[in-house]
Design a protein around this motif. Structure first.
Motif, PDB file in Angstrom:
ATOM      1  N   PRO A 587       0.848  -1.202   0.000  1.00 50.08           N
ATOM      2  CA  PRO A 587       0.000   0.000   0.000  1.00 50.08           C
ATOM      3  C   PRO A 587       0.880   1.247   0.000  1.00 50.08           C
ATOM      4  O   PRO A 587       1.817   1.358   0.790  1.00 50.08           O
ATOM      5  CB  PRO A 587      -0.782  -0.129   1.312  1.00 50.08           C
ATOM      6  N   LYS A 588       0.580   2.189  -0.887  1.00 53.67           N
ATOM      7  CA  LYS A 588       1.423   3.378  -1.022  1.00 53.67           C
ATOM      8  C   LYS A 588       0.588   4.632  -1.181  1.00 53.67           C
ATOM      9  O   LYS A 588      -0.569   4.587  -1.597  1.00 53.67           O
ATOM     10  CB  LYS A 588       2.331   3.244  -2.267  1.00 53.67           C
ATOM     11  N   THR A 589       1.223   5.764  -0.870  1.00 53.04           N
ATOM     12  CA  THR A 589       0.653   7.039  -1.246  1.00 53.04           C
ATOM     13  C   THR A 589       0.841   7.202  -2.740  1.00 53.04           C
ATOM     14  O   THR A 589       1.605   6.461  -3.373  1.00 53.04           O
ATOM     15  CB  THR A 589       1.354   8.214  -0.539  1.00 53.04           C
ATOM     16  N   ARG A 590       0.187   8.196  -3.329  1.00 46.99           N
ATOM     17  CA  ARG A 590       0.335   8.404  -4.764  1.00 46.99           C
ATOM     18  C   ARG A 590       1.732   8.888  -5.121  1.00 46.99           C
ATOM     19  O   ARG A 590       2.135   8.841  -6.266  1.00 46.99           O
ATOM     20  CB  ARG A 590      -0.735   9.384  -5.262  1.00 46.99           C
ATOM     21  N   SER A 591       2.481   9.387  -4.125  1.00 46.41           N
ATOM     22  CA  SER A 591       3.856   9.793  -4.395  1.00 46.41           C
ATOM     23  C   SER A 591       4.828   8.641  -4.218  1.00 46.41           C
ATOM     24  O   SER A 591       6.030   8.805  -4.405  1.00 46.41           O
ATOM     25  CB  SER A 591       4.262  10.955  -3.486  1.00 46.41           C
ATOM     26  N   GLY A 592       4.311   7.457  -3.845  1.00 51.29           N
ATOM     27  CA  GLY A 592       5.161   6.268  -3.795  1.00 51.29           C
ATOM     28  C   GLY A 592       5.632   5.862  -2.421  1.00 51.29           C
ATOM     29  O   GLY A 592       6.363   4.878  -2.288  1.00 51.29           O
ATOM     30  N   LYS A 593       5.253   6.585  -1.371  1.00 52.75           N
ATOM     31  CA  LYS A 593       5.690   6.225  -0.029  1.00 52.75           C
ATOM     32  C   LYS A 593       4.834   5.075   0.499  1.00 52.75           C
ATOM     33  O   LYS A 593       3.615   5.070   0.351  1.00 52.75           O
ATOM     34  CB  LYS A 593       5.604   7.427   0.910  1.00 52.75           C
ATOM     35  N   ILE A 594       5.492   4.104   1.119  1.00 54.40           N
ATOM     36  CA  ILE A 594       4.786   2.938   1.641  1.00 54.40           C
ATOM     37  C   ILE A 594       4.051   3.311   2.921  1.00 54.40           C
ATOM     38  O   ILE A 594       4.613   3.948   3.821  1.00 54.40           O
ATOM     39  CB  ILE A 594       5.777   1.788   1.905  1.00 54.40           C
ATOM     40  N   LEU A 595       2.801   2.906   3.017  1.00 55.24           N
ATOM     41  CA  LEU A 595       1.964   3.238   4.176  1.00 55.24           C
ATOM     42  C   LEU A 595       2.196   2.226   5.303  1.00 55.24           C
ATOM     43  O   LEU A 595       1.336   1.404   5.625  1.00 55.24           O
ATOM     44  CB  LEU A 595       0.497   3.272   3.755  1.00 55.24           C
ATOM     45  N   ARG A 596       3.385   2.315   5.906  1.00 56.60           N
ATOM     46  CA  ARG A 596       3.729   1.366   6.972  1.00 56.60           C
ATOM     47  C   ARG A 596       2.814   1.512   8.184  1.00 56.60           C
ATOM     48  O   ARG A 596       2.456   0.522   8.834  1.00 56.60           O
ATOM     49  CB  ARG A 596       5.193   1.564   7.376  1.00 56.60           C
ATOM     50  N   SER A 597       2.440   2.759   8.502  1.00 61.07           N
ATOM     51  CA  SER A 597       1.576   2.971   9.667  1.00 61.07           C
ATOM     52  C   SER A 597       0.228   2.287   9.478  1.00 61.07           C
ATOM     53  O   SER A 597      -0.361   1.761  10.429  1.00 61.07           O
ATOM     54  CB  SER A 597       1.387   4.464   9.927  1.00 61.07           C
ATOM     55  N   THR A 598      -0.263   2.275   8.246  1.00 64.20           N
ATOM     56  CA  THR A 598      -1.518   1.582   7.955  1.00 64.20           C
ATOM     57  C   THR A 598      -1.356   0.076   8.150  1.00 64.20           C
ATOM     58  O   THR A 598      -2.239  -0.596   8.701  1.00 64.20           O
ATOM     59  CB  THR A 598      -1.960   1.883   6.510  1.00 64.20           C
ATOM     60  N   MET A 599      -0.219  -0.462   7.722  1.00 70.58           N
ATOM     61  CA  MET A 599       0.044  -1.891   7.883  1.00 70.58           C
ATOM     62  C   MET A 599       0.127  -2.270   9.365  1.00 70.58           C
ATOM     63  O   MET A 599      -0.357  -3.329   9.781  1.00 70.58           O
ATOM     64  CB  MET A 599       1.337  -2.257   7.148  1.00 70.58           C
ATOM     65  N   VAL A 600       0.722  -1.376  10.165  1.00 72.76           N
ATOM     66  CA  VAL A 600       0.815  -1.638  11.607  1.00 72.76           C
ATOM     67  C   VAL A 600      -0.579  -1.673  12.224  1.00 72.76           C
ATOM     68  O   VAL A 600      -0.879  -2.537  13.067  1.00 72.76           O
ATOM     69  CB  VAL A 600       1.692  -0.567  12.289  1.00 72.76           C
ATOM     70  N   LYS A 601      -1.463  -0.763  11.797  1.00 76.46           N
ATOM     71  CA  LYS A 601      -2.824  -0.731  12.338  1.00 76.46           C
ATOM     72  C   LYS A 601      -3.586  -1.998  11.977  1.00 76.46           C
ATOM     73  O   LYS A 601      -4.366  -2.520  12.789  1.00 76.46           O
ATOM     74  CB  LYS A 601      -3.557   0.512  11.834  1.00 76.46           C
ATOM     75  N   ILE A 602      -3.363  -2.506  10.768  1.00 72.75           N
ATOM     76  CA  ILE A 602      -4.004  -3.768  10.382  1.00 72.75           C
ATOM     77  C   ILE A 602      -3.518  -4.890  11.292  1.00 72.75           C
ATOM     78  O   ILE A 602      -4.308  -5.693  11.802  1.00 72.75           O
ATOM     79  CB  ILE A 602      -3.705  -4.101   8.907  1.00 72.75           C
ATOM     80  N   ALA A 603      -2.198  -4.932  11.510  1.00 69.77           N
ATOM     81  CA  ALA A 603      -1.616  -5.986  12.345  1.00 69.77           C
ATOM     82  C   ALA A 603      -2.153  -5.932  13.773  1.00 69.77           C
ATOM     83  O   ALA A 603      -2.387  -6.959  14.413  1.00 69.77           O
ATOM     84  CB  ALA A 603      -0.093  -5.866  12.356  1.00 69.77           C
ATOM     85  N   ASN A 604      -2.361  -4.698  14.276  1.00 71.92           N
ATOM     86  CA  ASN A 604      -2.802  -4.520  15.659  1.00 71.92           C
ATOM     87  C   ASN A 604      -4.311  -4.590  15.822  1.00 71.92           C
ATOM     88  O   ASN A 604      -4.826  -4.381  16.923  1.00 71.92           O
ATOM     89  CB  ASN A 604      -2.310  -3.177  16.198  1.00 71.92           C
ATOM     90  N   SER A 605      -5.024  -4.854  14.711  1.00 69.73           N
ATOM     91  CA  SER A 605      -6.492  -4.894  14.711  1.00 69.73           C
ATOM     92  C   SER A 605      -7.089  -3.565  15.163  1.00 69.73           C
ATOM     93  O   SER A 605      -8.170  -3.517  15.751  1.00 69.73           O
ATOM     94  CB  SER A 605      -7.009  -6.033  15.604  1.00 69.73           C
ATOM     95  N   GLU A 606      -6.366  -2.456  14.905  1.00 70.09           N
ATOM     96  CA  GLU A 606      -6.877  -1.135  15.262  1.00 70.09           C
ATOM     97  C   GLU A 606      -7.888  -0.665  14.225  1.00 70.09           C
ATOM     98  O   GLU A 606      -7.736  -0.927  13.034  1.00 70.09           O
ATOM     99  CB  GLU A 606      -5.725  -0.118  15.333  1.00 70.09           C
ATOM    100  N   LYS A 607      -8.872   0.061  14.701  1.00 72.02           N
ATOM    101  CA  LYS A 607      -9.847   0.634  13.785  1.00 72.02           C
ATOM    102  C   LYS A 607      -9.233   1.853  13.111  1.00 72.02           C
ATOM    103  O   LYS A 607      -8.590   2.678  13.758  1.00 72.02           O
ATOM    104  CB  LYS A 607     -11.108   1.047  14.545  1.00 72.02           C
ATOM    105  N   PHE A 608      -9.374   1.967  11.798  1.00 63.41           N
ATOM    106  CA  PHE A 608      -8.838   3.126  11.100  1.00 63.41           C
ATOM    107  C   PHE A 608      -9.632   3.378   9.822  1.00 63.41           C
ATOM    108  O   PHE A 608     -10.303   2.493   9.302  1.00 63.41           O
ATOM    109  CB  PHE A 608      -7.343   2.943  10.786  1.00 63.41           C
ATOM    110  N   LYS A 609      -9.503   4.598   9.367  1.00 62.21           N
ATOM    111  CA  LYS A 609     -10.130   5.014   8.125  1.00 62.21           C
ATOM    112  C   LYS A 609      -9.182   4.686   6.975  1.00 62.21           C
ATOM    113  O   LYS A 609      -7.988   4.969   7.052  1.00 62.21           O
ATOM    114  CB  LYS A 609     -10.399   6.521   8.173  1.00 62.21           C
ATOM    115  N   ILE A 610      -9.692   4.070   5.916  1.00 64.26           N
ATOM    116  CA  ILE A 610      -8.844   3.735   4.766  1.00 64.26           C
ATOM    117  C   ILE A 610      -8.287   5.022   4.169  1.00 64.26           C
ATOM    118  O   ILE A 610      -9.035   5.940   3.859  1.00 64.26           O
ATOM    119  CB  ILE A 610      -9.628   2.941   3.707  1.00 64.26           C
ATOM    120  N   PRO A 611      -6.950   5.127   4.056  1.00 63.07           N
ATOM    121  CA  PRO A 611      -6.350   6.360   3.531  1.00 63.07           C
ATOM    122  C   PRO A 611      -6.889   6.722   2.156  1.00 63.07           C
ATOM    123  O   PRO A 611      -7.198   5.851   1.337  1.00 63.07           O
ATOM    124  CB  PRO A 611      -4.854   6.015   3.471  1.00 63.07           C
ATOM    125  N   ALA A 612      -6.974   8.022   1.918  1.00 62.12           N
ATOM    126  CA  ALA A 612      -7.507   8.507   0.636  1.00 62.12           C
ATOM    127  C   ALA A 612      -6.646   8.078  -0.540  1.00 62.12           C
ATOM    128  O   ALA A 612      -7.110   8.049  -1.676  1.00 62.12           O
ATOM    129  CB  ALA A 612      -7.608  10.035   0.670  1.00 62.12           C
TER     130      ALA A 612
END
Length: 638
Positions: A587-612
């Motif tokens: 998963p990446k931003t449109r500029s190519g940066k990997i969304l590691r924080s989003t991956m961590v939230k998935i791993a931790n079963s945290e509730k989050f809003k899917i990034p735009a």
């Protein structure tokens, strides 16, 4: 190659010994309406203000002065769009005419100095013309990445309160058209603040429906308008607001001061990138990001060179040889892009067969930035192109280079894995959690001693307290970069991770970036990411995600075991690296940066809003499933 560092040291020391004199001298490269009487006003401690009593105009420096100097027939913009099979060259004279016409029309419709205009455009010349036209009349532009979700655009409308929005009818991606106008209409519905009018550039691939009494056609809007003088603004007046991600989900509006912006970009093009008047420079990015602002639009035009505006992808438009075709065809001296672009090319053409099809003698250097340039990608690029591959580090907040290899002063030894050394204006330290300098070769938080140099953010738009809390509060007297790394014995800086990506494994502070470097050396791995996940015994342990090169048909489990063994061999058992999973995409931003924080939230079963920036949630579902097989991500909360 053995390189003396005397010239760089002398340049850096000249700044250290007299910063005021140094930046006043640099300011002479800019045409001022009123030259500033001083460089820094330090009374606004601890940040300070640069060139605040000067008067200047950005558009005049990027366009008018080159026409006045007899460069009108020189090419300002090369537009190359493989997605529309269009190529076009625009001279400085033509750019001057187009910018004047739009600026005059905007002024006639009530846009004046200090007003905000949002620009929501694809990668077309009209995007650059819009930015320059807004700057010409002293207004402030805020470019939003074309195709950004309606709710994200609405948030930005409410924050900067634009009097007008300039938009394209659509963007064109490989195999699909992204309609911008419905997104814009929905954003205006959602936003509490309403713009007075919109100007729509209609692309023939998708004509938008215009709303009566609000929307104007690009060409009809400008009928009868010809020219308008550039409006002088103060050195600290904003030229633009650019939104960057915030930890709370509310984007931060980075403010760019006009005077320092002009000086820093002019200084950097010559001294860092070794680009001068008449050269062809290509920043393969998007105008919606800071790289596009600084190095597609403003810096190349400020110094009077030719900028390449590319509407396409590194692969698939039509093949992994697209970059080489553009370089060869347009005589590009220097390419600037993100490591993720080269990883995509390497994934499709690891042996460089497409490189061999083009004459690349014109190319003298490759610059990488926007994310960590992993050594494997750098070495591959060096092998393929036989030119200096220069990693460098900067941020949306700074607008130009913090750490780099100053090719225009003195090319330094390239240490793969390091963006090299601090540029004048930046006193960099590595601090522990208490704010103590950890010294050389030790991992910590990278901070910059205040004041920051010209062109850097003086505040966040309409959010002074948030600016202080985000950047100045943690380490008093320093700007907190949010990045972690170290400085080696020779003074080279290493950016190893975001501060949040330094994980604590059984009391050992470890960089996920260092583990990614090891994963990337595996011959089957195209790109990778490592995150820290909770562990009852050790606090955190790392988990790796790997995407494979095109054509690899070995069993994923075999490759996973091999990369785990690699990390344990090269970093050691202390890393507790036991889990790696093969996935199709990161998963990446449109500029190519990997969304590691989003991956961590998935791993931790945290509730989050899917990034735009995620337009295909299947990527997140795949990560959730992969983590689930290893006992993580027990609940799906997205």
């Amino acid at each position: 190659m053995e390189v003396s560092t005397l010239e760089y040291i002398n340049e850096y020391q000249s700044w250290v010994s007299n910063p005021e004199e140094y930046w006043m001298e640099a300011a002479k490269q800019i045409d001022w309406v009123k030259f500033p009487t001083y460089a820094l006003n330090s009374s606004r401690s601890p940040v300070g203000s640069w060139y605040e009593d000067g008067l200047v105009n950005t558009c005049y420096n990027a366009v008018d002065r080159h026409v006045a100097d007899g460069m009108g027939e020189n090419i300002a913009i090369i537009y190359d769009s493989p997605v529309t099979e269009t190529k076009k060259k625009i001279s400085y004279n033509e750019l001057f005419t187009a910018v004047n016409r739009l600026a005059s029309a905007l002024s006639a419709n009530g846009i004046k100095k200090g007003d905000r205009c949002i620009i929501y455009m694809p990668m077309v010349p009209e995007a650059l013309i819009s930015m320059l036209a807004v700057a010409r009349i002293g207004a402030i532009h805020s470019v939003v990445f074309g195709g950004f979700a309606a709710n994200e655009l609405a948030v930005r409308i409410d924050d900067c309160k634009p009097k007008a929005i300039i938009a394209g009818s659509c963007g064109i991606e490989p195999g699909r058209i992204v309609e911008y106008k419905p997104l814009l209409d929905e954003a205006i519905v959602q936003a509490s603040f309403k713009p007075e009018f919109c100007v729509i550039f209609q692309r023939e691939e998708c004509l938008a429906e215009l709303r009566t009494n609000r929307d104007y056609d690009w060409f009809e809007f400008q009928e009868g308008h010809t020219s308008i003088d550039a409006v002088p603004v103060g050195g600290m007046d904003p030229v633009y607001i650019l939104y960057t991600s915030g930890t709370t989900g509310q984007p931060k509006g980075v403010v760019r001061p006009t005077g320092g912006h002009l000086v820093s970009l002019s200084w950097g093009m010559k001294n860092h990138y070794n680009i001068t008047k008449g050269d062809v420079f290509w920043a393969a990015s998007d105008v919606g990001w800071v790289v596009g602002h600084s190095y597609i639009v403003y810096a190349p035009l400020i110094i009077g060179c030719t900028t390449v505006l590319f509407e396409g992808k590194p692969v698939g438009t039509p093949d992994p040889g697209t970059f080489w075709r553009v370089i060869s065809e347009h005589n590009v001296k220097s390419l600037f892009t993100a490591p993720t672009a080269f990883r995509a090319i390497k994934r499709e053409d690891s042996q460089g067969e497409f490189v061999k099809k083009y004459d690349l003698k014109c190319l003298e250097s490759l610059f990488l930035a926007g994310e960590r340039a992993d050594p494997d990608t750098v070495l591959w690029a060096q092998k393929m192109l036989s030119v200096p591959v220069v990693d460098h580090w900067w941020q949306t907040e700074t607008g130009s280079v913090i750490v780099g290899n100053p090719l225009g002063i003195e090319p330094l030894e390239i240490k793969v894995g390091s963006p090299s050394v601090p540029m004048p204006g930046y006193h960099i330290v590595v601090l522990d959690e208490s704010g103590k300098d950890v010294g050389r070769e030790e991992l910590g938080a990278i901070a910059i001693k205040l004041p920051l140099p010209p062109g850097t953010l003086p505040t966040l738009w309409d959010a002074e307290k948030r600016f202080h809390d985000s950047y100045l509060k943690t380490f008093p007297g320093y700007y907190e970069t949010g990045d972690a790394g170290m400085i080696d014995k020779d003074g080279y800086v290493y950016i190893l991770a975001r501060t949040d990506d330094v994980i604590n494994v059984a009391g050992h502070r470890l960089s996920t970036g260092a583990m990614e470097e090891v994963l990337a050396t595996h011959s089957d791995v195209a790109e990778c990411a490592v995150i820290g996940v909770p562990d009852q015994l050790k606090g955190e342990i790392p988990v790796g995600f790997i995407c494979l090169n095109s054509g690899v048909n070995r069993e994923p489990e075999v490759i996973e075991n091999e990369v785990v063994k690699l990390v344990r061999e090269r970093i050691g058992p202390v890393a507790s690296f036991k889990t790696a999973v093969v996935i199709n995409r990161l998963p990446k931003t449109r500029s190519g940066k990997i969304l590691r924080s989003t991956m961590v939230k998935i791993a931790n079963s945290e509730k989050f809003k899917i990034p735009a920036t995620i337009d295909d949630r299947a990527i997140l579902d795949e990560i959730h499933e992969a983590l689930g097989r290893h006992g993580y991500a027990k609940t799906k909360n997205f």
